[in-house]
Scaffold this motif. Structure first.
Motif, PDB file in Angstrom:
ATOM      1  N   VAL A 243       0.866  -1.181   0.000  1.00 10.48           N
ATOM      2  CA  VAL A 243       0.000   0.000   0.000  1.00 10.48           C
ATOM      3  C   VAL A 243       0.903   1.230   0.000  1.00 10.48           C
ATOM      4  O   VAL A 243       1.825   1.338   0.802  1.00 10.48           O
ATOM      5  CB  VAL A 243      -0.934   0.028   1.221  1.00 10.48           C
ATOM      6  CG1 VAL A 243      -1.777   1.303   1.212  1.00 10.48           C
ATOM      7  CG2 VAL A 243      -1.841  -1.200   1.222  1.00 10.48           C
ATOM      8  N   MET A 244       0.643   2.140  -0.928  1.00 10.22           N
ATOM      9  CA  MET A 244       1.440   3.356  -1.077  1.00 10.22           C
ATOM     10  C   MET A 244       0.561   4.582  -0.835  1.00 10.22           C
ATOM     11  O   MET A 244      -0.661   4.517  -0.948  1.00 10.22           O
ATOM     12  CB  MET A 244       2.044   3.432  -2.482  1.00 10.22           C
ATOM     13  CG  MET A 244       2.809   2.200  -2.933  1.00 10.22           C
ATOM     14  SD  MET A 244       4.310   1.894  -1.975  1.00 10.22           S
ATOM     15  CE  MET A 244       5.339   3.262  -2.538  1.00 10.22           C
ATOM     16  N   MET A 245       1.217   5.693  -0.511  1.00 12.06           N
ATOM     17  CA  MET A 245       0.534   6.979  -0.407  1.00 12.06           C
ATOM     18  C   MET A 245       1.314   8.006  -1.207  1.00 12.06           C
ATOM     19  O   MET A 245       2.553   7.968  -1.234  1.00 12.06           O
ATOM     20  CB  MET A 245       0.442   7.442   1.053  1.00 12.06           C
ATOM     21  CG  MET A 245      -0.523   6.635   1.906  1.00 12.06           C
ATOM     22  SD  MET A 245      -0.435   7.084   3.678  1.00 12.06           S
ATOM     23  CE  MET A 245      -1.075   8.749   3.652  1.00 12.06           C
ATOM     24  N   HIS A 246       0.597   8.927  -1.845  1.00  9.45           N
ATOM     25  CA  HIS A 246       1.274  10.060  -2.452  1.00  9.45           C
ATOM     26  C   HIS A 246       1.965  10.844  -1.338  1.00  9.45           C
ATOM     27  O   HIS A 246       1.460  10.927  -0.217  1.00  9.45           O
ATOM     28  CB  HIS A 246       0.280  10.933  -3.211  1.00  9.45           C
ATOM     29  CG  HIS A 246      -0.235  10.281  -4.458  1.00  9.45           C
ATOM     30  ND1 HIS A 246      -1.251   9.346  -4.444  1.00  9.45           N
ATOM     31  CD2 HIS A 246       0.157  10.405  -5.756  1.00  9.45           C
ATOM     32  CE1 HIS A 246      -1.480   8.938  -5.682  1.00  9.45           C
ATOM     33  NE2 HIS A 246      -0.646   9.548  -6.490  1.00  9.45           N
ATOM     34  N   TYR A 247       3.131  11.406  -1.647  1.00  9.72           N
ATOM     35  CA  TYR A 247       3.945  12.042  -0.609  1.00  9.72           C
ATOM     36  C   TYR A 247       4.151  13.527  -0.929  1.00  9.72           C
ATOM     37  O   TYR A 247       4.455  13.865  -2.074  1.00  9.72           O
ATOM     38  CB  TYR A 247       5.312  11.343  -0.528  1.00  9.72           C
ATOM     39  CG  TYR A 247       6.115  11.738   0.691  1.00  9.72           C
ATOM     40  CD1 TYR A 247       5.963  11.056   1.893  1.00  9.72           C
ATOM     41  CD2 TYR A 247       6.993  12.809   0.641  1.00  9.72           C
ATOM     42  CE1 TYR A 247       6.693  11.438   3.013  1.00  9.72           C
ATOM     43  CE2 TYR A 247       7.713  13.188   1.756  1.00  9.72           C
ATOM     44  CZ  TYR A 247       7.564  12.504   2.944  1.00  9.72           C
ATOM     45  OH  TYR A 247       8.268  12.888   4.059  1.00  9.72           O
ATOM     46  N   PRO A 248       3.970  14.429   0.065  1.00  8.05           N
ATOM     47  CA  PRO A 248       3.760  14.140   1.488  1.00  8.05           C
ATOM     48  C   PRO A 248       2.295  14.071   1.916  1.00  8.05           C
ATOM     49  O   PRO A 248       2.015  13.895   3.095  1.00  8.05           O
ATOM     50  CB  PRO A 248       4.447  15.340   2.162  1.00  8.05           C
ATOM     51  CG  PRO A 248       4.230  16.471   1.210  1.00  8.05           C
ATOM     52  CD  PRO A 248       4.267  15.865  -0.163  1.00  8.05           C
ATOM     53  N   TYR A 249       1.354  14.241   0.986  1.00  7.60           N
ATOM     54  CA  TYR A 249      -0.064  14.098   1.297  1.00  7.60           C
ATOM     55  C   TYR A 249      -0.704  13.322   0.150  1.00  7.60           C
ATOM     56  O   TYR A 249      -0.217  13.365  -0.966  1.00  7.60           O
ATOM     57  CB  TYR A 249      -0.771  15.462   1.409  1.00  7.60           C
ATOM     58  CG  TYR A 249      -0.033  16.500   2.194  1.00  7.60           C
ATOM     59  CD1 TYR A 249      -0.025  16.466   3.589  1.00  7.60           C
ATOM     60  CD2 TYR A 249       0.659  17.516   1.554  1.00  7.60           C
ATOM     61  CE1 TYR A 249       0.656  17.419   4.319  1.00  7.60           C
ATOM     62  CE2 TYR A 249       1.343  18.481   2.272  1.00  7.60           C
ATOM     63  CZ  TYR A 249       1.342  18.430   3.650  1.00  7.60           C
ATOM     64  OH  TYR A 249       2.026  19.371   4.370  1.00  7.60           O
TER      65      TYR A 249
ATOM     66  N   ARG B 253       8.982   5.926  -8.864  1.00 10.31           N
ATOM     67  CA  ARG B 253       8.280   7.075  -8.273  1.00 10.31           C
ATOM     68  C   ARG B 253       8.666   7.261  -6.808  1.00 10.31           C
ATOM     69  O   ARG B 253       8.777   8.392  -6.326  1.00 10.31           O
ATOM     70  CB  ARG B 253       6.765   6.879  -8.393  1.00 10.31           C
ATOM     71  CG  ARG B 253       6.231   6.948  -9.812  1.00 10.31           C
ATOM     72  CD  ARG B 253       4.732   6.701  -9.840  1.00 10.31           C
ATOM     73  NE  ARG B 253       4.013   7.781  -9.162  1.00 10.31           N
ATOM     74  CZ  ARG B 253       2.747   7.677  -8.757  1.00 10.31           C
ATOM     75  NH1 ARG B 253       2.075   6.541  -8.938  1.00 10.31           N
ATOM     76  NH2 ARG B 253       2.161   8.693  -8.167  1.00 10.31           N
ATOM     77  N   PHE B 254       8.882   6.171  -6.103  1.00 15.20           N
ATOM     78  CA  PHE B 254       9.343   6.240  -4.713  1.00 15.20           C
ATOM     79  C   PHE B 254      10.727   6.890  -4.653  1.00 15.20           C
ATOM     80  O   PHE B 254      11.001   7.762  -3.813  1.00 15.20           O
ATOM     81  CB  PHE B 254       9.357   4.829  -4.119  1.00 15.20           C
ATOM     82  CG  PHE B 254       9.848   4.724  -2.700  1.00 15.20           C
ATOM     83  CD1 PHE B 254       9.677   5.766  -1.787  1.00 15.20           C
ATOM     84  CD2 PHE B 254      10.475   3.565  -2.270  1.00 15.20           C
ATOM     85  CE1 PHE B 254      10.138   5.651  -0.471  1.00 15.20           C
ATOM     86  CE2 PHE B 254      10.934   3.443  -0.959  1.00 15.20           C
ATOM     87  CZ  PHE B 254      10.771   4.491  -0.068  1.00 15.20           C
ATOM     88  N   ALA B 255      11.614   6.505  -5.568  1.00 13.90           N
ATOM     89  CA  ALA B 255      12.952   7.090  -5.618  1.00 13.90           C
ATOM     90  C   ALA B 255      12.891   8.583  -5.917  1.00 13.90           C
ATOM     91  O   ALA B 255      13.746   9.357  -5.464  1.00 13.90           O
ATOM     92  CB  ALA B 255      13.802   6.369  -6.661  1.00 13.90           C
TER      93      ALA B 255
ATOM     94  N   ASP C 135       7.931  10.955  -4.915  1.00 15.31           N
ATOM     95  CA  ASP C 135       6.564  11.298  -5.286  1.00 15.31           C
ATOM     96  C   ASP C 135       5.554  10.491  -4.472  1.00 15.31           C
ATOM     97  O   ASP C 135       4.432  10.938  -4.224  1.00 15.31           O
ATOM     98  CB  ASP C 135       6.376  11.035  -6.784  1.00 15.31           C
ATOM     99  CG  ASP C 135       4.971  11.351  -7.267  1.00 15.31           C
ATOM    100  OD1 ASP C 135       4.447  12.422  -6.888  1.00 15.31           O
ATOM    101  OD2 ASP C 135       4.402  10.546  -8.026  1.00 15.31           O
ATOM    102  N   ILE C 136       5.955   9.293  -4.059  1.00 16.89           N
ATOM    103  CA  ILE C 136       5.109   8.407  -3.261  1.00 16.89           C
ATOM    104  C   ILE C 136       5.964   7.761  -2.176  1.00 16.89           C
ATOM    105  O   ILE C 136       7.202   7.843  -2.217  1.00 16.89           O
ATOM    106  CB  ILE C 136       4.439   7.307  -4.118  1.00 16.89           C
ATOM    107  CG1 ILE C 136       5.515   6.454  -4.820  1.00 16.89           C
ATOM    108  CG2 ILE C 136       3.471   7.914  -5.127  1.00 16.89           C
ATOM    109  CD1 ILE C 136       4.959   5.261  -5.585  1.00 16.89           C
ATOM    110  N   ALA C 137       5.314   7.121  -1.213  1.00 12.60           N
ATOM    111  CA  ALA C 137       6.038   6.402  -0.159  1.00 12.60           C
ATOM    112  C   ALA C 137       5.176   5.243   0.331  1.00 12.60           C
ATOM    113  O   ALA C 137       3.945   5.307   0.284  1.00 12.60           O
ATOM    114  CB  ALA C 137       6.373   7.330   1.006  1.00 12.60           C
TER     115      ALA C 137
END
Length: 355
Positions: free
Chosen positions: A248-254, A269-271, A274-276
């Motif tokens: 499960v991912m979330m857009h970062y930081p919101y 995208r995590f790198a 953009d997401i985490a």
């Protein structure tokens, strides 16, 4: 509780959690309007919990603590600068307020009461002592890694009480072997158990990431007793924290939650920050991980009669500034973390955690 950190380093320094060496300042979510029925105070406190500070001010003006607003709870053992609100009619009374551990820095009118979580984040100022010789260069190197990669988002020790074990009472409440009448106390202790389970899950995922640094995907699957092929596409990811199918991912930081479908694309995208990944605070009404991620998450997904949530498992450390004062062997750090994150995560990576 064993927590695992990303860098296998050992740095020696002294950090005292005291108002002289540790400052936390809230960053408001929005600008205050300058008009309205509420008065927002910027308050500096030391050697008091947020609750104790609210009690002092509420007693001075003659209202109940619940009539006041605050965005977050701040450490007793730091110099903290935070925002609270109360009805604007008490402005005159507050002009006469004086306390040796509390100073009102500013007052401004606003339309709404401040609510918990109404923060962008917190700015931390930390002084490390007895940083000698090569330790300074090692800290510089680790800090550069943190700036580029981020840190794991463990709950800090203060979440688990003075003795670090209030989560055990939370577990007993859930199992029915402990009875407590007060609803807020029950929810607090059960919440501590949720936090404990999150930390345990995060340690397991950090272990997986460490193993993939040293071994093949197939060897890591064997060590962690995962199905053959379940870690395909993980080792080559650019991040230290490896994503797996079904995370499960979330857009970062919101932002919104979604499930990993294209592992290579989401790792990119995590790198790019953009997401985490988002770990589980187990409870009701919570999105669950699927596939390989679901298998790893399952032992920590207990049935708890509270609303659950997802929490960033990995966070970025921003606005990093450092100063080394050679004659004092002091290494001074400034940085910003998202709300709900603990400065101890940065300190533990700098120091070198268990690996």
């Amino acid at each position: 509780m064993q927590l695992i950190y990303p860098l296998n380093v050992k740095n020696e320094f002294v950090f005292n959690s005291s108002p002289r060496d540790f400052t936390v300042e809230e960053i408001p979510l929005y600008e205050f309007t300058g008009e309205g029925e509420h008065l927002v105070l910027q308050v500096r406190k030391k050697e008091l919990t947020t609750w104790e500070m609210l009690d002092v001010i509420s007693n001075h003006v003659g209202i109940r603590r619940r009539d006041m607003g605050y965005a977050g709870l701040k450490d007793k053992h730091a110099m903290t600068i935070q925002y609270i609100s109360l009805p604007a009619k008490f402005e005159e009374k507050l002009k006469a307020f004086s306390h040796d551990k509390i100073k009102i820095l500013s007052m401004v009118l606003h339309n709404n009461k401040i609510r918990v979580g109404h923060l962008k984040g917190n700015r931390f100022k930390i002084r490390l002592k007895k940083v000698l010789g090569v330790q300074k260069d090692k800290l510089d190197s680790v800090l550069k890694w943190i700036d580029e990669n981020g840190v794991p988002n463990y709950f800090g020790n203060q979440r688990f009480g003075t003795d670090g074990n209030n989560w055990e009472d939370g577990k007993k409440l859930i199992e029915g072997s402990l009875k407590i009448r007060d609803r807020k106390t029950k929810e607090f202790l059960m919440g501590a158990y949720q936090s404990y389970l999150f930390n345990q899950w995060l340690s397991k995922r950090m272990e997986l990431s460490h193993l993939l640094e040293k071994f093949t995907e197939a060897e890591t699957e064997q060590v962690l007793n995962l199905p053959k092929g379940s870690l395909k596409g993980t080792k080559s990811q650019p991040n230290f924290f490896k994503l797996v199918e079904g995370d499960v991912m979330m857009h970062y930081p919101y932002g919104r939650l979604f499930t990993v479908e294209n592992l290579e694309e989401e790792a990119k995208r995590f790198a790019e920050k953009d997401i985490a990944p988002a770990g589980l605070l187990p409870g009701k009404k919570t999105k669950r991980a699927e596939g390989t991620a679901g298998l790893i998450e399952s032992p920590f997904a207990e049935e708890i009669n509270l609303n659950g949530a997802r929490r960033y498992a990995w966070i970025q450390v921003t606005d990093i500034k450092k100063t080394y004062i050679e004659e004092k062997a002091h290494y001074e750090l400034n940085f910003v973390l998202p709300k709900g994150s603990y400065a101890t995560n940065v300190l533990d990576v700098l120091r070198g955690g268990e690996a």
